[in-house]
Design an enzyme around this catalytic site. Structure first.
Site, short mmCIF file in Angstrom:
data_model
loop_
_atom_site.label_atom_id
_atom_site.label_comp_id
_atom_site.label_asym_id
_atom_site.label_seq_id
_atom_site.Cartn_x
_atom_site.Cartn_y
_atom_site.Cartn_z
N VAL A 402 0.94 -1.47 -0.21
CA VAL A 402 -0.21 -0.24 -0.26
C VAL A 402 0.77 1.16 0.21
O VAL A 402 0.18 2.47 -0.46
CB VAL A 402 -1.03 0.15 1.32
CG1 VAL A 402 -1.81 1.19 1.21
CG2 VAL A 402 -1.96 -0.87 0.51
N TRP A 405 2.64 1.68 -3.53
CA TRP A 405 1.45 1.53 -4.76
C TRP A 405 1.11 3.64 -4.24
O TRP A 405 0.93 3.80 -5.50
CB TRP A 405 0.06 1.36 -4.06
CG TRP A 405 -1.08 1.30 -4.59
CD1 TRP A 405 -1.45 0.91 -6.36
CD2 TRP A 405 -2.20 2.65 -4.97
NE1 TRP A 405 -2.18 1.81 -6.82
CE2 TRP A 405 -3.10 2.28 -6.17
CE3 TRP A 405 -2.16 3.07 -3.41
CZ2 TRP A 405 -4.27 3.39 -6.14
CZ3 TRP A 405 -3.43 3.78 -3.73
CH2 TRP A 405 -4.45 3.80 -5.04
N HIS A 406 0.80 4.30 -2.70
CA HIS A 406 0.80 5.44 -3.19
C HIS A 406 1.75 5.87 -3.73
O HIS A 406 1.62 7.68 -4.24
CB HIS A 406 0.49 5.89 -1.89
CG HIS A 406 -0.86 5.52 -1.45
ND1 HIS A 406 -1.28 4.09 -0.65
CD2 HIS A 406 -1.42 6.06 -0.98
CE1 HIS A 406 -2.58 4.25 -0.21
NE2 HIS A 406 -2.77 5.41 -0.03
N ASP A 407 3.57 5.52 -3.24
CA ASP A 407 4.94 6.67 -4.06
C ASP A 407 5.46 5.95 -3.22
O ASP A 407 5.35 4.85 -2.54
CB ASP A 407 4.14 8.29 -3.32
CG ASP A 407 5.15 9.57 -4.96
OD1 ASP A 407 6.04 9.24 -5.20
OD2 ASP A 407 5.06 10.06 -4.28
#
Length: 530
Positions: A402, A405-407
Site C-alpha cells: 500500500v 502503491w501510493h508513492d
C-alpha cells in the site's frame, strides 16, 4: 455511577470538547493566518479560503468542467443503453467516451496506457490460467516502481524524433492515475484465472442471507464473486474497465467481475430516488468542506510548518483538524465519482462508509477509510497469501505494498511499518479476548474500561502514524515526542488521552452496551477481512 448517568456525562464531555475545539481553531486561524501560505480570497463573508492542498484545489477548481463532461457522457451512454445494448455494445460506447476523456487528460501519453494495457492483456491470456499467474504481480509491481522512477517516461528517452510529443502530455500526469489502473489490471488477471477453476461461492446460500439479494436486488458481493462467461474477458470489455471514465481518476476501486456484470444489467441496489438523495447529501458535504476551509486553516498550518512554533495544545488541535480535513476531502472525491458511476448503472463499493471520528481501533479504521481498496486487498492479496492463518505476516506485506502503491517515499514506508507495529498487538489482544467469556458484573465493567483505554491508545497511534505518513514524515516523530513529553506538553497529552477515552465510550459499539447494562453484544470484525 449508573450506565445512563455515565453515558450522559460522557456526551456532555464530548460536546464540551468540540465546542472548545471549534472555538480554539477559530482563534488560531484568526491569530496566525498571516504566517501561512495557501490561502486565497474566499466567498464566505469575505474570509480567506484554505486551498493549500493541491489535490483538493485541483478538484475544486475543475468541478464544473468535470460535472459537464460526466453529464454529457451520461446522456450519451443512457441514450445508447435504451437501444438495448448489452455488455459488448456498452463496453464499446464507454471505451470511446473514456478514450476521449483520457485524450484530454493525458494527451500523447495515452499511448503509454494503451501499450501497457495491451501487454498486460496478452500476459493474462498466456499465463492467467497456469501456475505462472504470479507473473502478473511481478509485471505490475515493476511497472508501479518504474512509472515513478522515470516520472511517466519522457518521450525524449526514446530519441530526438519522439521528443516533440513531450509538448502534448495533457493536463494531468498519467502515471499518477495509472496506480488505479494497475489494481484493475491485477483484478482482471485474477478474475480470469479464478473463472477457470471451481467456484466455491455458494450463490443460493448467499441470496438467502443477503437482504438486498433476497429482495430481488443484486449486491456487490454477488456481482464480484460469481464467475463470468469466457466471452466477457474480451479486450474491448477489459480496456473499457481499465479506463472507465467516472472511476478512472480516483476510484472507488471495483473488481472486473462486478464491472462486467453490470454492463449487461445496470445496478438495481439503489433506486433513482436513492441516487438523487445521495447527490444532495454530497452537496451538503461540499458546503461543510467550504465552511471548514474558510474558517479553519488546518492544512495551511501543517504544510507551512507554522504549527511547529505553537503550543502542544494547538499542535494537537491542528493535527486532529488535518486528519478530519483529509477524511472530508477524500469523502467528497470518492463519493463524487461514485455518484456519476451509479447514474450510469455501475455500482462501485462505498469508500468512507463510517466517519473517522467513529473508529476506535485500527481494524475498523482501515476497513472504513479506503473501503474499496480494503476489499481489493482482501480479495487479491490477503486471502491468496493465506488469510487468517498468516495474518501476522500478511499485514507487513500488504501495508508495504500500500505504501509503495501510493508513492516511493520513506515517510510512507515509515507510516506502513509503524501501522503494522500497532496493528499486531491489537490483533493478538482481539484474538485473546474473543476466546474469553466474561460473566460477572465486575468482569464486564473491567472489560469495557479496558476496551475504552485500548481505543484511546489506538486512536493516538492512528493519529501519529497518519501524520508521519502524510504530513511530517518519519523525521517528525522526534519532534512530536519532544513537544509532548516535555513539561508543557504532558498535560495536553493527558487531556488528549482522556478525550479519546471518552470518545471511544460514546461510539455506538460501546455506548449501546452501557445503555443495555453492559451486555456483551460486541460486534467484532469478520475474520476474513483486514
Amino acid at each position: 455511577m449508573t450506565s445512563s448517568t455515565e453515558l450522559a456525562f460522557l456526551f456532555i464531555y464530548a460536546v464540551s470538547f468540540y465546542i472548545f475545539f471549534i472555538y480554539r481553531s477559530l482563534q488560531i486561524s484568526q491569530d496566525h493566518y498571516t504566517k501561512v501560505y495557501g490561502l486565497r480570497p474566499g466567498w464566505i463573508f469575505h474570509r480567506l479560503n484554505d486551498v493549500s492542498d493541491a489535490q483538493w484545489r485541483n478538484f475544486r477548481g475543475n468541478l464544473s468542467i468535470l460535472t459537464l463532461v460526466f453529464g454529457i457522457f451520461t446522456l450519451v451512454a443512457t441514450s445508447c443503453r435504451k437501444y438495448g445494448l448489452k455488455a459488448k455494445g456498452m463496453s464499446v460506447i464507454w471505451l470511446m467516451l473514456s478514450l476521449s476523456y483520457l485524450s484530454y487528460l493525458h494527451g500523447a501519453c495515452i499511448l503509454y496506457i494503451l501499450f501497457i494495457a495491451s501487454a498486460n492483456f496478452l500476459l493474462v491470456k498466456i499465463c492467467g490460467r497456469t501456475r505462472f499467474v504470479f507473473l502478473l504481480w511481478i509485471f505490475n509491481i515493476t511497472l508501479l516502481i518504474c512509472n515513478r522512477v522515470y516520472e511517466g517516461y519522457p518521450f525524449s528517452l526514446f530519441g530526438r524524433s519522439w521528443a516533440y510529443l513531450d509538448n502534448y502530455r495533457g493536463t494531468f500526469r498519467w502515471h499518477i492515475c495509472f496506480n488505479f489502473v494497475i489494481l484493475r489490471m491485477i483484478s482482471f488477471g485474477y478474475d480470469y484465472h479464478w473463472a477457470y477453476y471451481l467456484n466455491r461461492f455458494y450463490k443460493e446460500k448467499h441470496i438467502q442471507r443477503c437482504n438486498n439479494c433476497s429482495l430481488g436486488r443484486t449486491c456487490y458481493q454477488l456481482l464480484q464473486e460469481r464467475s463470468l462467461e469466457n466471452d466477457k474477458f474480451s479486450f474491448t470489455i477489459y480496456l473499457s474497465y481499465l479506463i472507465y471514465a467516472p472511476l478512472y481518476i480516483a476510484g472507488p476501486i471495483i473488481s472486473f467481475n462486478a464491472f462486467a456484470s453490470q454492463l449487461d444489467t445496470p445496478q438495481k441496489t439503489h433506486s433513482l430516488k436513492e441516487v438523487v438523495w445521495y447527490g444532495l447529501r454530497w452537496i451538503f458535504s461540499l458546503m461543510l468542506m467550504e465552511s471548514m476551509t474558510h474558517f479553519f486553516y488546518y492544512n495551511a498550518f501543517a504544510i507551512s510548518g507554522t504549527w511547529k512554533h505553537l503550543s502542544p495544545l494547538d499542535i494537537f488541535i491542528i493535527g486532529y483538524g488535518v486528519l478530519n480535513f483529509m477524511w472530508l476531502k477524500f469523502f467528497l472525491l470518492w463519493r463524487y465519482f461514485r455518484f456519476w458511476s451509479l447514474i450510469n448503472g455501475i455500482e462501485a463499493p462505498e469508500n468512507m462508509p463510517r466517519c473517522i471520528n467513529n473508529c476506535y481501533n485500527l481494524e475498523s479504521f482501515w476497513r472504513n477509510w479506503h473501503a474499496s481498496f480494503n476489499k481489493w486487498l482482501v480479495r487479491y492479496m490477503y486471502i491468496p497469501l493465506g488469510g487468517t492463518q498468516m495474518k501476522l505476516l500478511n499485514v507487513w506485506v500488504i501495508f508495504t505494498f500500500v505504501a509503495v502503491w501510493h508513492d516511493l517515499e520513506w515517510k510512507l514506508l515509515s507510516w506502513a511499518w509503524l501501522t503494522c507495529l500497532v496493528f499486531i498487538p491489537e490483533m493478538i489482544v482481539k484474538s485473546t479476548t474473543n476466546t474469553l467469556k466474561v460473566e460477572s458484573s465486575v468482569g464486564k465493567f473491567l472489560y469495557h474500561e479496558l476496551s475504552a483505554v485500548a481505543g484511546a491508545i489506538a486512536i493516538t497511534c492512528l493519529m501519529v502514524a497518519n501524520l508521519v505518513g502524510f504530513v511530517i514524515g518519519s523525521s517528525g516523530i522526534n519532534w512530536l515526542l519532544y513537544k509532548f513529553l516535555q513539561k508543557e506538553g504532558l498535560p495536553t497529552l493527558g487531556g488528549m488521552f482522556i478525550t479519546f477515552y471518552v470518545g471511544t465510550k460514546v461510539t455506538p459499539d460501546i455506548s449501546n452496551d452501557l445503555v443495555l447494562n453492559f451486555s456483551m453484544h460486541v460486534n467484532y470484525a469478520d475474520v476474513s477481512h483486514l
